[in-house]
Motif scaffolding. Structure first.
Motif, PDB file in Angstrom:
ATOM      1  N   VAL A 161     -40.819  23.401  29.826  1.00  0.00           N
ATOM      2  CA  VAL A 161     -40.081  22.862  30.974  1.00  0.00           C
ATOM      3  C   VAL A 161     -40.802  21.641  31.540  1.00  0.00           C
ATOM      4  N   PHE A 162     -42.094  21.769  31.751  1.00  0.00           N
ATOM      5  CA  PHE A 162     -42.838  20.684  32.402  1.00  0.00           C
ATOM      6  C   PHE A 162     -42.905  19.433  31.537  1.00  0.00           C
ATOM      7  N   GLU A 163     -42.938  19.589  30.230  1.00  0.00           N
ATOM      8  CA  GLU A 163     -42.921  18.407  29.366  1.00  0.00           C
ATOM      9  C   GLU A 163     -41.667  17.569  29.618  1.00  0.00           C
ATOM     10  N   ASP A 164     -40.521  18.242  29.741  1.00  0.00           N
ATOM     11  CA  ASP A 164     -39.266  17.515  29.972  1.00  0.00           C
ATOM     12  C   ASP A 164     -39.161  17.017  31.411  1.00  0.00           C
ATOM     13  N   ILE A 165     -39.680  17.793  32.367  1.00  0.00           N
ATOM     14  CA  ILE A 165     -39.678  17.327  33.760  1.00  0.00           C
ATOM     15  C   ILE A 165     -40.443  16.011  33.875  1.00  0.00           C
ATOM     16  N   PHE A 166     -41.623  15.962  33.276  1.00  0.00           N
ATOM     17  CA  PHE A 166     -42.438  14.749  33.365  1.00  0.00           C
ATOM     18  C   PHE A 166     -41.736  13.567  32.692  1.00  0.00           C
ATOM     19  N   TRP A 200     -48.780  33.872  29.754  1.00  0.00           N
ATOM     20  CA  TRP A 200     -47.823  33.823  30.867  1.00  0.00           C
ATOM     21  C   TRP A 200     -46.470  33.364  30.335  1.00  0.00           C
ATOM     22  N   LYS A 201     -45.470  34.214  30.502  1.00  0.00           N
ATOM     23  CA  LYS A 201     -44.130  33.865  30.024  1.00  0.00           C
ATOM     24  C   LYS A 201     -43.210  33.597  31.207  1.00  0.00           C
ATOM     25  N   ASP A 202     -42.653  32.409  31.230  1.00  0.00           N
ATOM     26  CA  ASP A 202     -41.702  32.037  32.272  1.00  0.00           C
ATOM     27  C   ASP A 202     -40.521  31.336  31.623  1.00  0.00           C
ATOM     28  N   CYS A 203     -39.458  31.198  32.357  1.00  0.00           N
ATOM     29  CA  CYS A 203     -38.268  30.567  31.803  1.00  0.00           C
ATOM     30  C   CYS A 203     -37.823  29.429  32.707  1.00  0.00           C
ATOM     31  N   GLY A 204     -36.936  28.607  32.186  1.00  0.00           N
ATOM     32  CA  GLY A 204     -36.398  27.514  32.991  1.00  0.00           C
ATOM     33  C   GLY A 204     -35.095  27.024  32.414  1.00  0.00           C
ATOM     34  N   ILE A 205     -34.436  26.180  33.161  1.00  0.00           N
ATOM     35  CA  ILE A 205     -33.172  25.617  32.699  1.00  0.00           C
ATOM     36  C   ILE A 205     -33.049  24.183  33.202  1.00  0.00           C
ATOM     37  N   ARG A 206     -32.539  23.317  32.350  1.00  0.00           N
ATOM     38  CA  ARG A 206     -32.310  21.909  32.690  1.00  0.00           C
ATOM     39  C   ARG A 206     -30.810  21.656  32.681  1.00  0.00           C
ATOM     40  N   VAL A 207     -30.339  21.005  33.732  1.00  0.00           N
ATOM     41  CA  VAL A 207     -28.920  20.689  33.853  1.00  0.00           C
ATOM     42  C   VAL A 207     -28.768  19.187  34.025  1.00  0.00           C
TER      43      VAL A 207
END
Length: 515
Positions: A162-167, A287-294
């Motif tokens: 997630v953070f790779e795409d956020i940045f 640590w396992k977390d999830c995310g979503i990009r819209v």
């Protein structure tokens, strides 16, 4: 992000603030607990007052718009602590909607409603394509949570992705960046984001950064907020804890996670702004977390959710909602999204808890759940058990390595009824699972909402509801991969758990509304 080395930075002044806060709360509790001894010479009057108080506590609980488990828990506390329990309830157990602060926050929230519009054609098309979700969609619409289409959606199984795409998206920002996190920690992840935000500020991009005061207290220094404001990053701490040490409002935290870039791209999920969420450091194993990009029309829902929190933080500010509209038009498609938000000032009902329950009860083939905490009221337990008895394949994934031992004890206690009914429960063996996902054969909800009392009753939360087949496939793949590396718990194992757990769990459960 594999080459980045993370770190943990603890803030001594934050520990002191929490210590002072804890002492203030402890002094209140000690006074409440010793009050019966101070009043023992007034036995007759004291008994009369106690009877009257018991009547009003019982009357309030019976008629409250609360779950049965919540009511029973507070009645039990009042019974065990005849004086102290009553005072605790009046201080912390009620939602005093008529109080001035609630009225003011509610008015601020309602100022955003004219900018939240429904698309009847969109809704009609969705109802035809997703018959089983029509009722839930109409329910959400009644709370100003409309349906959006024309979206491109991407699901993430781990926080580092997630953070790779956020940045990457922040690098392309032209107009504004909106960020809201519960936990903020100075570390490698923050260093990257901070540098990018400073660069954007120099380019004339507006940056608004909201984080929860409690969530950022320990791992940011005491000048963190002031320093960012001086650098041009508008930074706001949500609900400073020292303001309401004698009120339930102190517990009202923003647990939301939102990043919006130019109104065109939005992110949400379980991840926070700390190195463990991207596995740059090891805390409680993997640590396992999830995310979503819209990318699309639904980003406006995330933007409005952010701006509603901003409006509550800044009661004297007139927010220009139109300023944060998308800066582009999106290709037409039928990728539908509901953006959900919930919190103490938003509704008398628990919107997201109801949505969870509706997904479970309307499932036809399966319901899969990932949650770090499993502290359920009776209605949710009944919904899950009913689904199992209808032949629905119900599976729940919780952590094998906990972050909070007392909450983990409660989570494991809740296994019993579910396992007995036939639900399957798995523990994520590589470490701690922080994902908050509910998947059925018709939809998926991804967001910030734990299956516990705090998320359903006390926190400001957000999530997205999606029904796009390819995204449901991605979420299903994530579940199947996680099942393979998790350990299934049998009912026999639960029955044979250590005697210490059997002894302590019912006691913890009694105070579950206070955890």
């Amino acid at each position: 992000m594999t080459n980045i080395k993370g770190r943990i930075k603890n803030n001594f002044s934050g520990f002191l603030r929490i210590l002072v806060l804890g002492l203030l709360v402890l002094l209140q509790i000690m006074f409440i607990l010793t009050l019966p001894l101070l009043l023992r010479q007034y036995t007759t009057a004291f008994y009369f007052i106690l009877e009257v108080a018991s009547f009003f506590v019982t009357l309030g609980l019976v008629n409250a718009n609360k779950s049965t488990s919540y009511k029973i828990a507070w009645m039990a506390i009042a019974l065990l602590l005849p004086v102290s329990g009553h005072i605790m309830y009046f201080l912390w157990g009620r939602k005093a909607k008529r109080k001035k602060i609630f009225i003011e926050k509610r008015k601020r929230l309602e100022q955003s409603y004219p900018y939240i519009l429904s698309d009847e054609e969109c809704e009609s098309d969705f109802y035809k394509e997703n018959v089983r979700l029509a009722g839930l969609s109409k329910y959400l619409k009644s709370f100003k949570l409309p349906l959006y289409r024309n979206n491109k959606i991407k699901y993430y199984s781990f926080g580092e992705d997630v953070f790779e795409d956020i940045f990457a998206d922040i690098d392309k920002a032209k107009k504004f960046i909106l960020i809201n996190f519960f936990i903020v920690a100075e570390g490698a992840l923050w260093d990257i984001l901070h540098a990018k935000l400073l660069d954007k500020v120099k380019q004339g991009v507006e940056v608004i950064f909201i984080y929860d005061d409690f969530g950022g207290m320990i791992r940011t220094d005491k000048h963190f907020c002031d320093r960012l404001n001086k650098e041009g990053i508008r930074t706001i701490t949500f609900n400073p804890i020292h303001r309401y040490t004698d009120k339930l409002i102190m517990n009202y935290r923003t647990h939301q996670k939102i990043v919006v870039i130019d109104g065109n791209i939005g992110y949400t999920g379980g991840f926070n702004l700390a190195d463990e969420y991207a596995n740059l450091i090891e805390r409680f194993g993997r640590w396992k977390d999830c995310g979503i990009r819209v990318r699309g029309d639904a980003v406006w829902g995330l933007t409005m959710t952010f701006l509603q929190i901003l409006s509550m933080c800044c009661p004297k500010e007139d927010i220009d909602y139109q300023k944060y509209r998308p800066t582009m038009d999106f290709p037409e498609n039928n990728n539908y999204i509901h953006v959900l938000s919930d919190g103490p000032y938003i509704s008398e009902e628990n919107i997201i808890e109801t949505a969870y329950r509706e997904i479970i009860t309307t499932a036809d083939k399966f319901v899969y759940i990932m949650t770090p905490y499993l502290i359920l009221d009776e209605s949710m337990i009944q919904a899950i058990c009913m689904a199992v008895r209808k032949g629905v394949d119900v599976r729940i994934i919780t952590p094998k390595i906990p972050d909070k031992k007392s909450v983990y004890m409660l989570t494991k206690y809740n296994y019993g009824q579910l396992l007995k009914a036939g639900a399957r429960i798995y523990e994520y063996t590589p470490g701690f699972i922080h994902s908050k996902v509910v998947l059925s054969d018709s939809c998926a909800m991804v967001g910030t909402v734990n299956m516990d009392y705090r998320s359903f009753y006390l926190h400001f939360e957000n999530a997205v509801l999606v029904a796009q087949p390819d995204i449901l496939g991605d979420v299903l793949d994530d579940f199947n991969e996680t099942f393979e590396i998790s350990q299934e718990v049998s009912y026999e194992e639960w029955l044979n758990r250590p005697f210490k757990e059997k002894l302590l769990q019912p006691v913890y459960n009694l105070f579950s509304t206070l955890v």
